[in-house]
Design an enzyme around this catalytic site. Sequence first.
Site, short mmCIF file in Angstrom:
data_model
loop_
_atom_site.label_atom_id
_atom_site.label_comp_id
_atom_site.label_asym_id
_atom_site.label_seq_id
_atom_site.Cartn_x
_atom_site.Cartn_y
_atom_site.Cartn_z
N THR A 112 1.21 -2.09 -8.10
CA THR A 112 2.63 -2.23 -8.47
C THR A 112 2.92 -3.68 -8.87
OG1 THR A 112 3.18 -0.47 -6.91
CG2 THR A 112 5.00 -1.87 -7.65
N ALA A 113 2.29 -4.62 -8.20
CA ALA A 113 2.52 -6.04 -8.53
C ALA A 113 2.12 -6.34 -9.98
CB ALA A 113 1.73 -6.93 -7.58
N LYS B 175 15.79 -3.72 -2.75
CA LYS B 175 15.41 -2.33 -3.08
C LYS B 175 14.45 -1.88 -1.98
CE LYS B 175 12.84 0.37 -4.61
NZ LYS B 175 12.28 1.46 -3.77
N GLU C 133 3.24 -10.40 -2.07
CA GLU C 133 2.43 -10.25 -0.86
C GLU C 133 1.84 -8.85 -0.91
OE1 GLU C 133 4.98 -11.39 2.41
OE2 GLU C 133 4.87 -13.48 1.81
N GLU D 46 -8.68 -0.94 -0.57
CA GLU D 46 -7.81 -0.81 0.60
C GLU D 46 -7.48 0.67 0.82
OE1 GLU D 46 -3.60 -1.84 0.19
OE2 GLU D 46 -3.77 -2.99 2.05
N GLY E 92 4.02 -5.26 -1.47
CA GLY E 92 3.59 -3.89 -1.74
C GLY E 92 2.17 -3.90 -2.26
N SER E 93 1.86 -2.91 -3.08
CA SER E 93 0.46 -2.76 -3.50
C SER E 93 0.14 -3.66 -4.69
CB SER E 93 0.19 -1.30 -3.86
OG SER E 93 0.92 -0.96 -5.00
N THR E 94 -1.12 -3.95 -4.83
CA THR E 94 -1.59 -4.79 -5.94
C THR E 94 -1.30 -4.11 -7.27
OG1 THR E 94 -3.26 -5.70 -4.48
CG2 THR E 94 -3.66 -5.94 -6.84
N CYS F 3 -1.09 -4.21 6.43
CA CYS F 3 -1.74 -4.94 5.33
C CYS F 3 -2.80 -5.90 5.84
CB CYS F 3 -0.70 -5.68 4.51
SG CYS F 3 0.27 -6.85 5.48
P1 NAD Z 1 4.07 0.15 -3.44
O1 NAD Z 1 3.59 -0.94 -4.29
O2 NAD Z 1 3.83 1.55 -3.86
O3 NAD Z 1 5.65 0.05 -3.22
C1 NAD Z 1 6.27 -1.11 -2.71
C2 NAD Z 1 7.70 -1.17 -3.22
O4 NAD Z 1 7.67 -1.30 -4.63
C3 NAD Z 1 8.52 0.08 -2.91
O5 NAD Z 1 9.83 -0.30 -2.56
C4 NAD Z 1 8.52 0.80 -4.24
O6 NAD Z 1 9.65 1.61 -4.41
C5 NAD Z 1 8.54 -0.36 -5.22
N1 NAD Z 1 8.05 -0.05 -6.56
C6 NAD Z 1 7.11 0.86 -6.91
N2 NAD Z 1 6.93 0.84 -8.25
C7 NAD Z 1 7.77 -0.09 -8.75
C8 NAD Z 1 8.04 -0.58 -10.07
N3 NAD Z 1 7.41 -0.09 -11.13
N4 NAD Z 1 8.95 -1.57 -10.22
C9 NAD Z 1 9.57 -2.08 -9.14
N5 NAD Z 1 9.37 -1.65 -7.87
C10 NAD Z 1 8.48 -0.67 -7.68
O7 NAD Z 1 3.45 -0.12 -2.01
P2 NAD Z 1 3.57 0.78 -0.72
O8 NAD Z 1 2.65 1.94 -0.83
O9 NAD Z 1 5.01 1.01 -0.43
O10 NAD Z 1 3.03 -0.23 0.39
C11 NAD Z 1 1.72 -0.35 0.78
C12 NAD Z 1 1.10 -1.60 0.19
O11 NAD Z 1 1.83 -2.75 0.59
C13 NAD Z 1 -0.31 -1.84 0.70
O12 NAD Z 1 -1.12 -2.25 -0.37
C14 NAD Z 1 -0.14 -2.96 1.70
O13 NAD Z 1 -1.30 -3.73 1.93
C15 NAD Z 1 0.94 -3.76 1.07
N6 NAD Z 1 1.59 -4.62 2.04
C16 NAD Z 1 1.39 -5.98 1.95
C17 NAD Z 1 1.97 -6.82 2.89
C18 NAD Z 1 1.77 -8.31 2.83
O14 NAD Z 1 2.53 -9.03 3.47
N7 NAD Z 1 0.80 -8.81 2.09
C19 NAD Z 1 2.76 -6.29 3.90
C20 NAD Z 1 2.92 -4.91 3.97
C21 NAD Z 1 2.34 -4.09 3.03
#
Ligand code: NAD
Length: 486
Positions: free
Chosen positions: A238-239, A181, A256, A386, A234-236, A289
């Site tokens: 969303t995780a 996705k 991550e 962040e 992605g973001s903490t 990140c």
């Molecule tokens: P995000 O969490 O908003 O989105 C990441 C992904 O999750 C997207 O594809 C999004 O569509 C999906 N998503 C959102 N809500 C969801 C849900 N409820 N269920 C399933 N999937 C969902 O993050 P972002 O704004 O796209 O990215 C930025 C963040 O990512 C920052 O916090 C950055 O530090 C982090 N990041 C971490 C690393 C790493 O390797 N640690 C690398 C790059 C970015």
Amino acid sequence: MSVNKATVAGVEVSTDHWINGKRVSSAKRFTNISPVDGSVLCEVAAGGKAEVDMAVEAARKAFPAWAALGPKGRLPILKKFAEGIRARVNELAAVETMDNGSLLVGNVMRVAPRAAQNIEFFAEWALTLEGHSIDSPEVVNHVHYDPAGVAALITPWNAPLMLTTWKVGPALAAGNTVVVKPPEWAPLTCSLMADIAHAAGVPAGVLNVVQGIGEEAGDALVNHPDVDRISFTGSTDTAKIIGQAAARSITPMSAELGGKSPFIVCADADLDAAAQTVAAQYMNAGQVCLAGTRVMVEKSIEAPFLEKVRGAAAHMVVGDPRDKDTRVGPLIHKEHFERVAGFVERAKADGAVPLWGGNRANFGELYFEPTLFANVDPKLEIAQREVFGPVLTWQSFSDDDEVIALANGTDYGLAGTLFSKNEKRAMAIADKVTAGTLWVNCFFIRDLAAPFGGARSSGIGREGGTWSFDFYSDIKNISVRKGSFA
Ligand code: NAD
């Protein structure tokens, strides 16, 4: 079946899903806007439960045959996949730049080639997993890395091609099938990736891409009962939502996540190298990140080092990311720009003082000035959360215990950077800083064999080398009594 396409940076890209070896459309679509110039790039298929169901079903059906190939059988196909990426580096780089605003030169030189390496490296590493055994007095323990099944792979917009292939590579090499996705703010290079995989002979159903919004397509994917692994970057925040879905079905999840990494400069450091590296944290508008956004400087060198950083930061040219001299491109989206600007305004209101920057850059709607805040109390939001923009904080320290406490004083633990010429001192500090990766006298160097991930709120688990296979496999011990066979 559909043929929805767009031409972006001169490259034709499908704007539909890739499911079971075919392009599949959705009536619902979302608008994809380039952060570079605000132009509408295309309307992309917005998948939901129906498309996710189709993709997971296809992945499940394709799984037994792909798994049965074994690492040796998969190797030539995955090598061809990597070659296909290499052959299209310039196109992938150009599309990524228009899609997410990241620097073109970086995408050509590093990001797209690394995507190819992600596929090839893990395909080759998988060969090393066969034939492990542990000898015990009564038995021989044969360790098998069995493919787990269907892996759900979800990635963010700041480096979609690099981060998606970082998951696709080991997942496929380990014998899983995948449903990707991509991020809705930068969905296009994942679509090209599907075409390249197909042309390389990756069978139908082995790699599927469902485009869509996180709360719809992403949510349907992580809640699908037939998914065996969830790998999320992605973001903490969303995780935490995805983690609840994973917990309900006890599906292993790797995460991550974000960071607020320290950048420690000791008085005995190579100050020129350290200053250049501090300034480099502004690259890609700080949407990295791993960026070391909390600069911590030993008091005795604070004033001269600040001047060195000021000089280096003056070369961080804000501009069009397609221009080779640009170092700081746009923020990804209007919503994200407002988020970054909000952090900056609240920092000012909290008493932090911008030594430079702090405003929209005089270039375009989504461009923000490289910013450095001083007078930063460690408890302030700007020192704790962040920002994911070109915004650094400046703090000073008198001794090693103080800087270790400062470095460890957030919820995050993704990375850290440390400059010192004193090996004993550098290693003693590095030992005590909580982080998945700690760079000493360097930054951003990553070997795919090394573990990567984050501590605390920066992640769950480690990937890279064997660690990736630990996650994407069901590891089985076949324990055979010695001398029990006829
Ligand atoms: P995000 O969490 O908003 O989105 C990441 C992904 O999750 C997207 O594809 C999004 O569509 C999906 N998503 C959102 N809500 C969801 C849900 N409820 N269920 C399933 N999937 C969902 O993050 P972002 O704004 O796209 O990215 C930025 C963040 O990512 C920052 O916090 C950055 O530090 C982090 N990041 C971490 C690393 C790493 O390797 N640690 C690398 C790059 C970015």
